[in-house]
Design a protein around this motif. Structure first.
Motif, PDB file in Angstrom:
ATOM      1  N   LEU A   1     -51.692 -50.941 -11.865  1.00 31.21           N
ATOM      2  CA  LEU A   1     -51.120 -49.417 -12.300  1.00 31.21           C
ATOM      3  C   LEU A   1     -51.869 -48.561 -11.078  1.00 31.21           C
ATOM      4  O   LEU A   1     -52.989 -49.018 -10.661  1.00 31.21           O
ATOM      5  CB  LEU A   1     -51.775 -49.080 -13.508  1.00 31.21           C
ATOM      6  CG  LEU A   1     -51.301 -50.028 -14.656  1.00 31.21           C
ATOM      7  CD1 LEU A   1     -52.025 -49.285 -15.955  1.00 31.21           C
ATOM      8  CD2 LEU A   1     -49.667 -49.853 -14.916  1.00 31.21           C
TER       9      LEU A   1
ATOM     10  N   MET B   1     -55.921 -46.107 -20.249  1.00 34.74           N
ATOM     11  CA  MET B   1     -57.083 -46.210 -20.918  1.00 34.74           C
ATOM     12  C   MET B   1     -56.999 -45.314 -22.103  1.00 34.74           C
ATOM     13  O   MET B   1     -57.750 -45.477 -23.143  1.00 34.74           O
ATOM     14  CB  MET B   1     -58.373 -46.138 -19.911  1.00 34.74           C
ATOM     15  CG  MET B   1     -58.350 -47.226 -19.203  1.00 34.74           C
ATOM     16  SD  MET B   1     -60.088 -47.529 -18.156  1.00 34.74           S
ATOM     17  CE  MET B   1     -59.755 -45.772 -17.195  1.00 34.74           C
TER      18      MET B   1
ATOM     19  N   ARG C   1     -53.842 -45.202 -10.165  1.00 31.53           N
ATOM     20  CA  ARG C   1     -54.876 -44.574 -10.511  1.00 31.53           C
ATOM     21  C   ARG C   1     -54.809 -43.467 -11.856  1.00 31.53           C
ATOM     22  O   ARG C   1     -55.341 -43.694 -12.814  1.00 31.53           O
ATOM     23  CB  ARG C   1     -55.620 -43.716  -9.626  1.00 31.53           C
ATOM     24  CG  ARG C   1     -57.107 -43.183 -10.223  1.00 31.53           C
ATOM     25  CD  ARG C   1     -57.678 -42.363  -9.227  1.00 31.53           C
ATOM     26  NE  ARG C   1     -58.947 -41.263  -9.697  1.00 31.53           N
ATOM     27  CZ  ARG C   1     -60.113 -41.700  -9.943  1.00 31.53           C
ATOM     28  NH1 ARG C   1     -60.380 -42.944  -9.719  1.00 31.53           N
ATOM     29  NH2 ARG C   1     -60.885 -41.009 -10.449  1.00 31.53           N
TER      30      ARG C   1
ATOM     31  N   GLN D   1     -51.919 -43.581 -13.631  1.00 33.90           N
ATOM     32  CA  GLN D   1     -51.291 -44.374 -14.831  1.00 33.90           C
ATOM     33  C   GLN D   1     -52.504 -45.458 -15.364  1.00 33.90           C
ATOM     34  O   GLN D   1     -52.436 -45.309 -16.586  1.00 33.90           O
ATOM     35  CB  GLN D   1     -50.415 -45.471 -14.196  1.00 33.90           C
ATOM     36  CG  GLN D   1     -49.073 -44.982 -13.685  1.00 33.90           C
ATOM     37  CD  GLN D   1     -48.164 -46.013 -13.241  1.00 33.90           C
ATOM     38  OE1 GLN D   1     -48.582 -46.729 -12.558  1.00 33.90           O
ATOM     39  NE2 GLN D   1     -46.884 -45.524 -13.417  1.00 33.90           N
ATOM     40  N   LEU D   2     -53.591 -45.851 -14.605  1.00 33.34           N
ATOM     41  CA  LEU D   2     -54.609 -46.523 -15.268  1.00 33.34           C
ATOM     42  C   LEU D   2     -55.534 -45.364 -16.205  1.00 33.34           C
ATOM     43  O   LEU D   2     -55.952 -45.765 -17.391  1.00 33.34           O
ATOM     44  CB  LEU D   2     -55.610 -47.058 -14.352  1.00 33.34           C
ATOM     45  CG  LEU D   2     -56.749 -47.877 -14.690  1.00 33.34           C
ATOM     46  CD1 LEU D   2     -56.114 -48.996 -15.615  1.00 33.34           C
ATOM     47  CD2 LEU D   2     -57.692 -48.219 -13.472  1.00 33.34           C
TER      48      LEU D   2
ATOM     49  N   LEU E   1     -56.039 -53.763 -18.356  1.00 36.90           N
ATOM     50  CA  LEU E   1     -55.309 -52.803 -17.684  1.00 36.90           C
ATOM     51  C   LEU E   1     -55.488 -52.664 -16.301  1.00 36.90           C
ATOM     52  O   LEU E   1     -54.556 -52.391 -15.352  1.00 36.90           O
ATOM     53  CB  LEU E   1     -55.696 -51.474 -18.394  1.00 36.90           C
ATOM     54  CG  LEU E   1     -55.269 -51.267 -19.912  1.00 36.90           C
ATOM     55  CD1 LEU E   1     -55.989 -50.026 -20.603  1.00 36.90           C
ATOM     56  CD2 LEU E   1     -53.856 -51.535 -20.116  1.00 36.90           C
ATOM     57  N   GLN E   2     -56.540 -53.097 -15.550  1.00 38.09           N
ATOM     58  CA  GLN E   2     -57.027 -52.804 -14.301  1.00 38.09           C
ATOM     59  C   GLN E   2     -56.304 -53.859 -13.516  1.00 38.09           C
ATOM     60  O   GLN E   2     -55.937 -53.600 -12.242  1.00 38.09           O
ATOM     61  CB  GLN E   2     -58.531 -52.915 -14.313  1.00 38.09           C
ATOM     62  CG  GLN E   2     -59.319 -51.868 -14.678  1.00 38.09           C
ATOM     63  CD  GLN E   2     -60.904 -52.058 -14.470  1.00 38.09           C
ATOM     64  OE1 GLN E   2     -61.230 -53.292 -14.573  1.00 38.09           O
ATOM     65  NE2 GLN E   2     -61.373 -51.023 -14.489  1.00 38.09           N
TER      66      GLN E   2
END
Length: 249
Positions: free
Chosen positions: A163, A172, A165, A167-168, A158-159
Motif C-alpha cells: 500500500l 491501520m 503510505r 493507504q497504509l 498490511l505493510q
C-alpha cells in the motif's frame, strides 16, 4: 474498583505520553499506553482504559485519507475475521491467568518493536491475499481478545500488501478502530466493562488529545526517523520488561 490520586495521575500521564508519540510519528498510542498500563495495573483494566482514547484517535485516521472505499473492498474479509475472532480470544480473559496474558502482550510488543527496528522486506503477492487475509485476521483477533494488542500480526500483514503510505496509515486506522469497537463489545458481553472504568476511559481521551496536539508541534522540530527508532527501542525494552517480570514472578 477505586483508584487513588497517584494512580489516576499515572493513567493521565500515560495517555498524554502515548498521544504525544502518536502526534509525532502517527502511531504508537495503543502500544505505549497498553504496555505501560499493563506493567502497573491488571491487564483487563488496561484494556478497558484504552478503549475510548484509541477509538477517538483512530476514528479520524480511519475515515480520512480518501481511500476508505478502496481499502474496504480490499480488506473487508481480513477486517471481518480480525474483529469476529476477538470474541474467541477474550474468553481467555476469564479462563487464563492474566499474568501469563500480560507476558504474551510483552512478547507481542517486543516482536512489533523488532519489526519496526529491523524493517524486514515484507511482501505478499496479491494472489495470496484471499487466504492470507482471513488467517492473519483470525490470528490478530484472537491475540487482540487475549491481550488488547492490535498490531501483531495485523500491521506487518498490511505493510506487506504494498500500500502507499497514505493507504497504509488509513488501513491501520480501520483495523484499530474496528478492533476497538469489537473489543469493547466483547468485554461488555463478558461483564468486564464496568461503568466506572468506562467513565475513566472516556476521561483519558482528553490527555490523549492534548498529547497529540503536543506531538504535532514537536514533529516540526524532531527527526521523524530518529523518533521512530527511539519509539521502537523503548517499546522493545517495555515488552522485555513485562516478559521478564512474569518470568521472575
Amino acid at each position: 474498583m477505586t483508584f487513588d490520586i497517584l494512580t489516576l495521575a499515572w493513567i493521565g500521564a500515560v495517555f498524554l505520553l502515548a498521544g504525544t508519540v502518536k502526534g509525532t510519528i502517527g502511531l504508537g498510542l495503543p502500544s505505549i499506553s497498553l504496555g505501560l498500563l499493563a506493567a502497573t495495573l491488571d491487564l483487563r483494566v488496561a484494556m478497558i482504559l484504552l478503549l475510548a482514547p484509541n477509538l477517538v484517535t483512530n476514528l479520524w485516521q480511519a475515515c480520512t485519507g480518501g481511500h476508505f472505499a478502496v481499502l474496504l473492498r480490499r480488506l473487508w474479509l481480513f477486517l471481518l475475521c480480525a474483529t469476529g475472532a476477538i470474541w474467541i480470544g477474550s474468553a481467555g480473559l476469564t479462563a487464563v491467568d492474566t499474568r501469563l496474558l500480560a507476558a504474551l502482550l510483552g512478547l507481542l510488543l517486543a516482536i512489533y518493536a523488532l519489526i519496526g527496528l529491523t524493517r524486514p522486506p515484507l511482501s505478499l503477492p496479491a494472489r495470496h491475499e484471499v487466504w492470507a487475509g482471513p488467517l492473519v485476521g483470525l490470528a490478530n483477533g484472537v491475540l487482540t481478545g487475549l491481550t488488547g494488542s492490535f498490531v501483531v500480526p495485523g500491521v506487518p500483514y498490511l505493510q506487506a500488501l504494498g500500500l502507499s503510505r497514505d493507504q497504509l496509515v488509513q488501513a491501520m486506522g480501520l483495523l484499530f478502530m474496528a478492533s476497538t469497537l469489537a473489543l469493547g463489545a466483547s468485554l461488555g458481553g463478558r461483564s468486564l466493562l464496568t461503568g466506572e472504568l468506562l467513565w475513566l476511559s472516556l476521561a483519558a481521551v482528553l490527555p490523549a488529545l492534548l498529547g497529540m496536539g503536543l506531538g504535532r508541534r514537536l514533529r516540526q522540530h524532531l527527526s521523524e526517523a530518529g523518533f521512530k527508532r527511539a519509539f521502537y527501542g523503548a517499546l522493545l525494552l517495555l515488552g522485555g520488561y513485562i516478559v521478564a517480570r512474569w518470568l521472575l514472578s
